[in-house]
Design an enzyme around this catalytic site. Structure first.
Site, PDB file in Angstrom:
ATOM      1  N   HIS A 170       0.814  -1.220   0.000  1.00 26.78           N
ATOM      2  CA  HIS A 170       0.000   0.000   0.000  1.00 26.78           C
ATOM      3  C   HIS A 170       0.847   1.270   0.000  1.00 26.78           C
ATOM      4  O   HIS A 170       0.338   2.356  -0.261  1.00 26.78           O
ATOM      5  CB  HIS A 170      -0.979  -0.003   1.183  1.00 26.78           C
ATOM      6  CG  HIS A 170      -0.346   0.198   2.525  1.00 26.78           C
ATOM      7  ND1 HIS A 170      -0.067  -0.839   3.382  1.00 26.78           N
ATOM      8  CD2 HIS A 170       0.045   1.318   3.174  1.00 26.78           C
ATOM      9  CE1 HIS A 170       0.458  -0.362   4.495  1.00 26.78           C
ATOM     10  NE2 HIS A 170       0.542   0.939   4.392  1.00 26.78           N
ATOM     11  N   ASP A 207       0.039  -7.785   1.493  1.00 22.87           N
ATOM     12  CA  ASP A 207       0.421  -6.374   1.482  1.00 22.87           C
ATOM     13  C   ASP A 207       1.940  -6.207   1.530  1.00 22.87           C
ATOM     14  O   ASP A 207       2.472  -5.369   2.250  1.00 22.87           O
ATOM     15  CB  ASP A 207      -0.236  -5.621   2.644  1.00 22.87           C
ATOM     16  CG  ASP A 207      -0.159  -4.112   2.469  1.00 22.87           C
ATOM     17  OD1 ASP A 207      -0.221  -3.649   1.319  1.00 22.87           O
ATOM     18  OD2 ASP A 207      -0.016  -3.403   3.478  1.00 22.87           O
ATOM     19  N   SER A 289       4.777   2.745   8.050  1.00 20.93           N
ATOM     20  CA  SER A 289       4.385   1.576   7.272  1.00 20.93           C
ATOM     21  C   SER A 289       5.511   1.103   6.364  1.00 20.93           C
ATOM     22  O   SER A 289       6.082   1.878   5.602  1.00 20.93           O
ATOM     23  CB  SER A 289       3.157   1.907   6.420  1.00 20.93           C
ATOM     24  OG  SER A 289       2.648   0.750   5.841  1.00 20.93           O
TER      25      SER A 289
END
Length: 556
Positions: A170, A207, A289
């Site tokens: 992402h 992911d 992230s």
């Protein structure tokens, strides 16, 4: 009259004397306060200047002392391999624009299985919401049909000195340009984004993404550890660039393992069976992230992926993808096909089954098959709905996650020996592993049907708390049913309500006895007794691809 005059005069004199005294006291206090203020202002500066400080000793800075701090040593070791990732998405013209609710996770109507379909769009929005960029920017949204460039921020870590970097999908999803800033790069101004990077491969199910930058010199790397060795309570460090603050380190512990964070569907299945996280209370914020979660050995045991928050900031509940999953996915993404291939036997199953169902069907652990995909390995090997898979190559299966992890990791085309129960009898089958993506590329999720049936009282109102009616012919044809009854109402707080036997579900069997019509249903229910395990075999009317589901409990 004359005798009263002196008294009045005396009284007035006393009163006047009291007032005079009061005013005098107030005047004295006022003068004192004013004088004090004036004197203070007048004297304070002069008094400070007049103080002799010749005996004061200057403060000296001691020589640097290296403390026995394991955290700092680990940061020095792994910090150079942590990178800052900036992405840029250019404006695109859009002929159609589908509105989406950012941050919403839509329950998946599919069954839990070794091959269940995953709706990744809304999960991706969830990740974008928390890690896509600063101030609501970026995040991989592609619903803009105008305006300026969209930028996003994330982190990553180098695992190969030739420039291979692991991060979250992402972080780079839908990006037109990707730039990487190394820990050794100077903090430049506008236009100094860093080293251009290209995507090697991505896996949306976990992911995970692999990107690469070109480099003339070998880059510092970080080593992946074995996440199975991490224990709840172990110290961990999270590294990354939260809110554009590069080279940030936070500390915490492993709070939990094997944690699912997405909302389950109606049958209890999580949207992605391949996302089981390490939970940590190390502060993780937007921009973290893709950064590493390292243990006290300086090895990566997870990749910071998501947070639970109500304020867009850390609340002590963060989630990291385990390093064992990362390593497996990375090895496939750097391969010739640059994609992840997972094995499948072509079944669907209900992941959450009550103990009442297990007692009724005579098994303690295993997976109860709901549907078998025509033409897939399980169908060719003779497996059928309601079979209970209990072992793989002689090893007992604990649950659906165990089955998925084993089968998905096997090579496509290989054969696996499954042990299963059918009507209480043990059997085995040799099943050929297929490609999960290819097997379910064309699965039809089914469409809604009008199943508003006429509600009539029946024998189950008192014991179960439901009313039922016959299954409408069009619906029975669509689902391939030869009998059954449809639940038309559920009394709140009833037995049916407690076990999630909801309105619209179709009951095809109760305690292994087939329900062919309303008469057979009433006959079965009439024989149910308090304290008895009651298990329903049900079908969902809005999903023709979903097979049997099992709901059960102990009748009060």
């Amino acid at each position: 009259m004359e005798m009263n005059t002196p008294k009045k005069t005396l009284r007035e004199a006393i009163r006047n004397r009291r007032l005079t005294t009061s005013f005098a006291v107030l005047a004295t206090l006022s003068v004192g306060i004013l004088a004090g203020s004036v004197l203070t202002r007048t004297v304070s500066g002069k008094e400070v200047q007049a103080v002799d400080s010749s005996d004061a000793r200057p403060i000296t800075i001691p020589s640097p002392v290296t403390l026995s701090n394991g955290f700092s040593q680990i940061v020095k070791q792994v910090g150079p391999a942590v990178v800052n990732i900036n992405t840029e998405s250019l404006p695109k013209e859009s002929t159609t624009k589908t509105p989406r609710k950012r941050g919403q996770i839509t329950p998946n109507p599919g069954q839990g299985d070794d091959d269940s379909q995953q709706k990744q769009g809304d999960m991706q929005d969830f990740f974008n919401r928390f890690f896509g960029g600063q101030g609501g920017q970026g995040g991989g949204d592609d619903d803009s049909d105008g305006g300026g460039d969209r930028r996003a921020l994330g982190s990553g870590f180098i695992v190969d000195s030739r420039g291979y970097i692991i991060t979250n999908n992402h972080v780079v999803d839908k990006a037109d340009r990707i730039f990487v800033k190394l820990s050794s790069d100077p903090d430049g101004g506008p236009g100094d984004e860093g080293h251009p990077a290209k995507v090697i491969g991505v896996d949306k199910d976990t992911d995970i993404a692999v990107i690469k930058i070109d480099t003339k010199e070998p880059l510092p790397t970080i080593k992946l550890g074995n996440s199975d060795g991490a224990q709840v309570g172990d110290w961990v460090l999270a590294l990354g660039s939260p809110f554009s603050l590069s080279k940030t380190v936070t500390a915490g512990i492993v709070s939990a393992k094997n944690r699912s964070i997405d909302e389950p569907g109606p049958n209890g299945a999580a949207q992605s069976q391949f996302q089981k996280f390490i939970q940590t209370d190390a502060a993780i914020n937007p921009g973290n992230s893709g950064g590493p979660l390292v243990d006290m050995a300086g090895q990566v045991i997870g990749m910071n992926t998501a947070i639970y928050t109500q304020s867009m900031g850390s609340q002590g509940v963060g989630f990291a993808m385990p390093s064992n999953v990362i390593a497996s996915v990375y090895n496939m993404l750097i391969g010739p096909e640059h994609k992840v291939i997972r094995g499948s036997i072509g079944i669907q199953f209900q992941p959450a089954i009550s103990s009442a169902v297990q007692r009724m069907y005579g098994f303690e652990s295993g997976v109860m098959v709901s549907t078998v995909t025509p033409g897939a390995g399980a169908a060719k090997a003779g497996l059928q709905p309601n079979d209970i898979i209990v072992s793989i190559e002689g090893r007992k299966i604990k649950d659906g996650d165990d089955l998925v992890a084993d089968i998905s990791a096997r090579k496509v085309g290989s054969v696996v020996k499954l042990g299963y129960l059918r009507d209480g009898k043990q059997s085995t089958a040799n099943v050929t592993i297929g490609d999960r993506a290819k097997l379910y590329a064309n699965l039809n999720s089914g469409d809604d049907s009008d199943n508003d049936a006429k509600q009539e009282p029946d024998a189950g109102q008192g014991k179960l708390g439901i009313t039922v009616s016959a299954v409408p012919s069009p619906l029975a044809t669509k689902l391939g049913l030869k009998g059954g009854v449809v639940v038309t109402s559920v009394r709140p707080g009833s037995f049916a309500d407690d076990i999630s036997l909801g309105k619209g579900l179709i009951i095809t069997a109760i305690n292994k006895k087939p329900v062919t019509d309303e008469a057979s249903y009433r006959a079965i229910v009439a024989g149910l007794k308090s304290g008895e395990d009651v298990v329903f075999v049900v079908r969902f009317p809005n999903d023709s691809s979903r097979g049997n589901s099992f709901l059960g409990g102990t009748l009060p």
